[in-house]
Design a protein around this motif. Structure first.
Motif, mmCIF file in Angstrom:
data_model
loop_
_atom_site.group_PDB
_atom_site.id
_atom_site.type_symbol
_atom_site.label_atom_id
_atom_site.label_comp_id
_atom_site.label_asym_id
_atom_site.label_seq_id
_atom_site.Cartn_x
_atom_site.Cartn_y
_atom_site.Cartn_z
ATOM 1 N N LYS A 62 0.816 -1.214 0.000
ATOM 2 C CA LYS A 62 0.000 0.000 0.000
ATOM 3 C C LYS A 62 0.851 1.266 0.000
ATOM 4 O O LYS A 62 0.312 2.370 0.096
ATOM 5 N N LEU A 63 2.162 1.109 -0.083
ATOM 6 C CA LEU A 63 3.051 2.253 0.063
ATOM 7 C C LEU A 63 2.773 3.351 -0.952
ATOM 8 O O LEU A 63 2.656 4.531 -0.587
ATOM 9 N N VAL A 64 2.670 2.984 -2.221
ATOM 10 C CA VAL A 64 2.496 4.006 -3.259
ATOM 11 C C VAL A 64 1.213 4.816 -3.060
ATOM 12 O O VAL A 64 1.263 6.049 -3.046
ATOM 13 N N PRO A 65 0.047 4.178 -2.895
ATOM 14 C CA PRO A 65 -1.146 5.004 -2.656
ATOM 15 C C PRO A 65 -1.076 5.815 -1.369
ATOM 16 O O PRO A 65 -1.575 6.944 -1.316
ATOM 17 N N LEU A 66 -0.435 5.280 -0.328
ATOM 18 C CA LEU A 66 -0.337 6.029 0.923
ATOM 19 C C LEU A 66 0.607 7.217 0.783
ATOM 20 O O LEU A 66 0.383 8.271 1.400
ATOM 21 N N LEU A 67 1.648 7.082 -0.025
ATOM 22 C CA LEU A 67 2.509 8.232 -0.309
ATOM 23 C C LEU A 67 1.698 9.342 -0.970
ATOM 24 O O LEU A 67 1.891 10.530 -0.693
ATOM 25 N N GLY A 68 0.777 8.930 -1.844
ATOM 26 C CA GLY A 68 -0.043 9.904 -2.559
ATOM 27 C C GLY A 68 -0.960 10.695 -1.654
ATOM 28 O O GLY A 68 -1.197 11.888 -1.883
ATOM 29 N N THR A 69 -1.478 10.060 -0.602
ATOM 30 C CA THR A 69 -2.388 10.764 0.304
ATOM 31 C C THR A 69 -1.654 11.439 1.461
ATOM 32 O O THR A 69 -2.112 12.451 1.984
ATOM 33 N N PHE A 70 -0.508 10.906 1.849
ATOM 34 C CA PHE A 70 0.260 11.484 2.962
ATOM 35 C C PHE A 70 1.090 12.688 2.511
ATOM 36 O O PHE A 70 1.247 13.659 3.224
ATOM 37 N N LEU A 73 5.369 9.761 -5.795
ATOM 38 C CA LEU A 73 6.045 9.875 -4.497
ATOM 39 C C LEU A 73 5.347 10.858 -3.569
ATOM 40 O O LEU A 73 5.860 11.162 -2.488
ATOM 41 N N GLY A 74 4.206 11.362 -3.981
ATOM 42 C CA GLY A 74 3.416 12.227 -3.131
ATOM 43 C C GLY A 74 3.424 13.691 -3.510
ATOM 44 O O GLY A 74 2.634 14.483 -3.004
ATOM 45 N N GLY A 75 4.376 14.089 -4.361
ATOM 46 C CA GLY A 75 4.393 15.459 -4.864
ATOM 47 C C GLY A 75 5.172 16.453 -4.035
ATOM 48 O O GLY A 75 5.557 17.513 -4.535
ATOM 49 N N ASN A 76 5.436 16.139 -2.746
ATOM 50 C CA ASN A 76 6.124 17.091 -1.869
ATOM 51 C C ASN A 76 7.524 16.665 -1.468
ATOM 52 O O ASN A 76 8.221 17.395 -0.759
ATOM 53 N N ALA A 77 7.926 15.461 -1.882
ATOM 54 C CA ALA A 77 9.206 14.925 -1.418
ATOM 55 C C ALA A 77 10.377 15.737 -1.973
ATOM 56 O O ALA A 77 10.540 15.861 -3.185
ATOM 57 N N ARG A 78 11.173 16.277 -1.095
ATOM 58 C CA ARG A 78 12.361 17.028 -1.471
ATOM 59 C C ARG A 78 13.636 16.302 -1.083
ATOM 60 O O ARG A 78 14.671 16.472 -1.698
ATOM 61 N N TRP A 79 13.521 15.496 -0.022
ATOM 62 C CA TRP A 79 14.687 14.795 0.507
ATOM 63 C C TRP A 79 14.437 13.288 0.515
ATOM 64 O O TRP A 79 13.310 12.845 0.672
ATOM 65 N N ALA A 80 15.512 12.528 0.366
ATOM 66 C CA ALA A 80 15.431 11.075 0.521
ATOM 67 C C ALA A 80 16.729 10.595 1.153
ATOM 68 O O ALA A 80 17.807 11.131 0.857
ATOM 69 N N ILE A 81 16.611 9.634 2.030
ATOM 70 C CA ILE A 81 17.787 9.004 2.627
ATOM 71 C C ILE A 81 17.760 7.536 2.259
ATOM 72 O O ILE A 81 16.755 6.847 2.462
ATOM 73 N N SER A 82 18.857 7.065 1.688
ATOM 74 C CA SER A 82 18.965 5.687 1.230
ATOM 75 C C SER A 82 20.104 5.004 1.977
ATOM 76 O O SER A 82 21.200 5.553 2.085
ATOM 77 N N GLY A 83 19.830 3.825 2.504
ATOM 78 C CA GLY A 83 20.864 3.085 3.222
ATOM 79 C C GLY A 83 20.708 1.598 3.017
ATOM 80 O O GLY A 83 19.832 1.138 2.293
ATOM 81 N N SER A 84 21.582 0.831 3.650
ATOM 82 C CA SER A 84 21.586 -0.631 3.663
ATOM 83 C C SER A 84 22.378 -1.244 2.515
ATOM 84 O O SER A 84 22.928 -2.323 2.646
ATOM 85 N N ALA A 85 22.427 -0.554 1.353
ATOM 86 C CA ALA A 85 23.188 -1.049 0.200
ATOM 87 C C ALA A 85 23.458 0.135 -0.723
ATOM 88 O O ALA A 85 22.800 1.176 -0.610
ATOM 89 N N PRO A 86 24.431 -0.006 -1.647
ATOM 90 C CA PRO A 86 24.730 1.115 -2.550
ATOM 91 C C PRO A 86 23.570 1.427 -3.486
ATOM 92 O O PRO A 86 22.918 0.537 -4.008
ATOM 93 N N LEU A 87 23.321 2.718 -3.701
ATOM 94 C CA LEU A 87 22.267 3.152 -4.614
ATOM 95 C C LEU A 87 22.783 3.238 -6.043
ATOM 96 O O LEU A 87 22.094 2.870 -6.995
ATOM 97 N N GLY A 88 23.985 3.750 -6.217
ATOM 98 C CA GLY A 88 24.569 3.876 -7.552
ATOM 99 C C GLY A 88 24.364 5.260 -8.144
ATOM 100 O O GLY A 88 23.382 5.951 -7.852
#
Length: 594
Positions: A254-262, A337-352
């Protein structure tokens, strides 16, 4: 320890209480109902709920320093129980919601857990099977889905405020706050002891470095990483102490639809999530006959992001092309991604580099980070104002890092764990003159940015004596939409090869985009068109390494790697040793003919 203790809160619950007092009438937590509608809790409401549950634990006989386990998906009750246990000076011990009875048995026995709070009837059945063993310390199983939160609140109604307030103040900086068991790619998980100071000191340092991300007006995020993982646990504490609004997503489907409403301002995810978003967008474009437009737009996004990091910036032509790409394609991904996302933090493995710049061109600043449970999850992260895509950033306040002569990354500092629970030998083996040996290899540039190149134990030495770090090839091959997992092999062999699994979710869209009929992963693995495209993907991955390090042959496995079949840890890392053991015959077959 700090020279001035007054700079830091006495413990975790005291720190979060202060944050919630400052936000008594403002939303701090959000959760969904069965219809996926969001419900809000203010700072005052959240604190009242924590206090009520904490009193319930006191009434049920939970004593200071008692270990109590939590086994649930990432839902707001997880945080409530976590904070309630800290508020009575108990010691929460997380367990992955996907754990087996034997894993529950090991963790509860090793940490002497007598009470476990679980989410579902299935979890309860597993826990009760463990408790049925006369040698198990586990005696009480509380079930969220069966109303245990309400039961605790009812049980604690007669507990006076004074007793709770006394309990809140009991734990000090040196006291163990939690025991987090490593997910265990090899052997039994080890219990990592982290203190209250590890968390309160780390929180202050992270707030200092990521202030614009965490402390800005309206800062918010959807938390969906499992809270049994050390990174999600640290994130939980930092977000709660920062007043960043947290929305809980128990079901990743449900992540994608919840990102849209949150509409979060911050995204927290592992690289695989960012890969999935990109790949699904590409497959959707392919299914609609617009894959060439998508790839052109993706290229503009990447080039635009790269140009932003140069003194001259993007050229007028690139700006115009990027504007067209944004209007036609990129804006749709921003909306996902919800339209307001300006920042993202990625961890656990390389993003590239590719994905980092792709999202950068969308206006999403992806800051890669790095750490291990033993250094309280995060030792490095790129900053909002100073980043280098392809690195995991600079060391965080309170920590030091260096690279040993053999390339291993060593760390020490104020976030370093107290030791492995009841395992002094393992603790001693992990340390060298006060430095923790991470097991990872990498480099630190002249500006202090760390680049991870692989795991020390995973370095492949070919028959020709060539040292190969498999992570570079694996990460690039996993970036191909059709690939789910990849394990590069070749230790003691004449050349490098790979075991590959197909992404069953991406397969239907991929086939449609290539105008191929529907087929199962097993049928696709043998199809000549699929093999042709996989050959191209391997060739592209090989461009990142020398010929001696390149993949010469590969095998598409018919079985994917999952948590359920034992080839992935709960944090979705491949259990390389298990794969190499179980697929030894398949690996040998790769070297029978040239």
């Amino acid at each position: 320890m700090p020279t001035d203790d007054r700079e830091y809160a006495a413990n975790i619950p005291v720190m979060i209480r202060k944050a919630w007092e400052d936000r008594a009438d403002r939303t701090v937590l959000r959760y969904t109902d069965d219809d996926d509608a969001w419900h809000d809790l203010s700072g005052a409401e959240a604190q009242a709920l924590v206090n009520a549950v904490a009193k319930g634990f006191i009434a049920r006989g939970v004593q200071p320093a008692d270990a109590v386990s939590i086994m649930a998906r990432t839902r707001y009750e997880w945080s409530i129980v976590d904070l309630a246990l800290w508020s009575v000076s108990a010691l929460p011990v997380p367990i992955y919601d996907t754990s087996s009875a034997s894993q529950i048995d090991w963790i509860t026995s090793d940490s002497e857990v007598s009470t476990i709070v679980v989410e579902t009837a299935h979890h309860a059945k597993l826990a009760r099977s463990v408790a049925a063993d006369s040698e198990s310390p586990l005696t009480h199983v509380l079930v969220m889905d069966e109303g245990c939160i309400d039961d605790l609140i009812a049980a604690g109604r007669e507990v006076p405020d004074a007793e709770l307030n006394r309990r809140v103040e009991l734990a000090g900086h040196d006291d163990v706050a939690t025991i987090i068991y490593t997910s265990g790619t090899t052997g039994r998980p080890k219990g990592v002891e982290l203190t209250h100071y590890n968390y309160v000191r780390h929180t202050v340092g992270i707030q200092q470095e990521l202030g614009p991300v965490l402390l800005s007006e309206g800062a918010s995020t959807v938390l969906f990483m499992t809270l049994a993982h050390s990174l999600a646990r640290l994130v939980e504490v930092v977000l709660l102490a920062s007043g960043t609004v947290i929305g809980y997503c128990p079901d990743s489907k449900k992540l994608v639809p919840l990102l849209g409403t949150f509409k979060p301002t911050l995204l927290l995810a592992v690289p695989r999530v960012f890969e999935k978003v990109y790949n699904s967008a590409e497959q959707k474009a392919a299914a609609g006959g617009k894959v060439k437009i998508f790839r052109w737009a993706a290229k503009q996004s990447i080039e635009y992001s790269k140009a932003q990091g140069t003194p001259r910036g993007p050229s007028p032509m690139l700006r115009a092309q990027h504007a067209v790409a944004y209007r036609l394609v990129l804006s749709k991904i921003v909306d996902v991604l919800g339209g307001n996302a300006r920042w993202a933090i990625s961890g656990s493995a390389p993003l590239g580099d590719r994905l980092g710049h792709f999202y950068g061109g969308l206006g999403l600043h992806v800051m890669e980070g790095y750490g291990l449970t033993e250094v309280n999850a995060a030792s490095h992260v790129n900053r909002p104002d100073v980043s280098k895509i392809g690195t995991v950033g600079k060391v965080l306040p309170g920590m030091e890092a260096r690279v040993a002569d053999d390339g291993e990354i060593m760390m020490r500092g104020e976030m370093l764990f107290r030791g492995y629970h009841r395992n002094p030998t393992a603790t001693q083996d992990a340390m060298s003159d006060g430095w923790f040996a991470t097991g990872d290899i990498g480099t630190i540039d002249e500006e202090g940015f760390l680049t991870i190149t692989g795991r020390k134990k995973e370095i492949i030495v070919t028959a020709g004596g060539k040292n190969v770090a498999p992570a570079v090839l694996e990460d690039r091959l996993r970036a191909y939409p059709l690939v789910d997992q990849c394990v590069v092999v070749g230790d003691g062999k004449p050349f490098i090869a790979a075991l590959v699994t197909l992404d069953a979710e991406a397969l239907p869209g991929w086939l449609k985009g290539k105008e191929l009929p529907e087929m199962t992963p097993a049928e696709a693995a043998a199809h000549p068109v699929v093999r042709e495209h996989m050959d191209r993907a391997v060739s592209r991955a090989n461009k990142a390494v020398s010929r001696a390090e390149s993949i010469r042959k590969y095998e598409i496995l018919l079985e994917d790697f999952t948590v359920d079949n034992g080839y992935l840890t709960p944090s979705l890392k491949v259990k390389r040793t298990q794969v190499l053991k179980d697929f030894a015959d398949r690996i040998e077959d790769l070297y029978l003919t040239r």
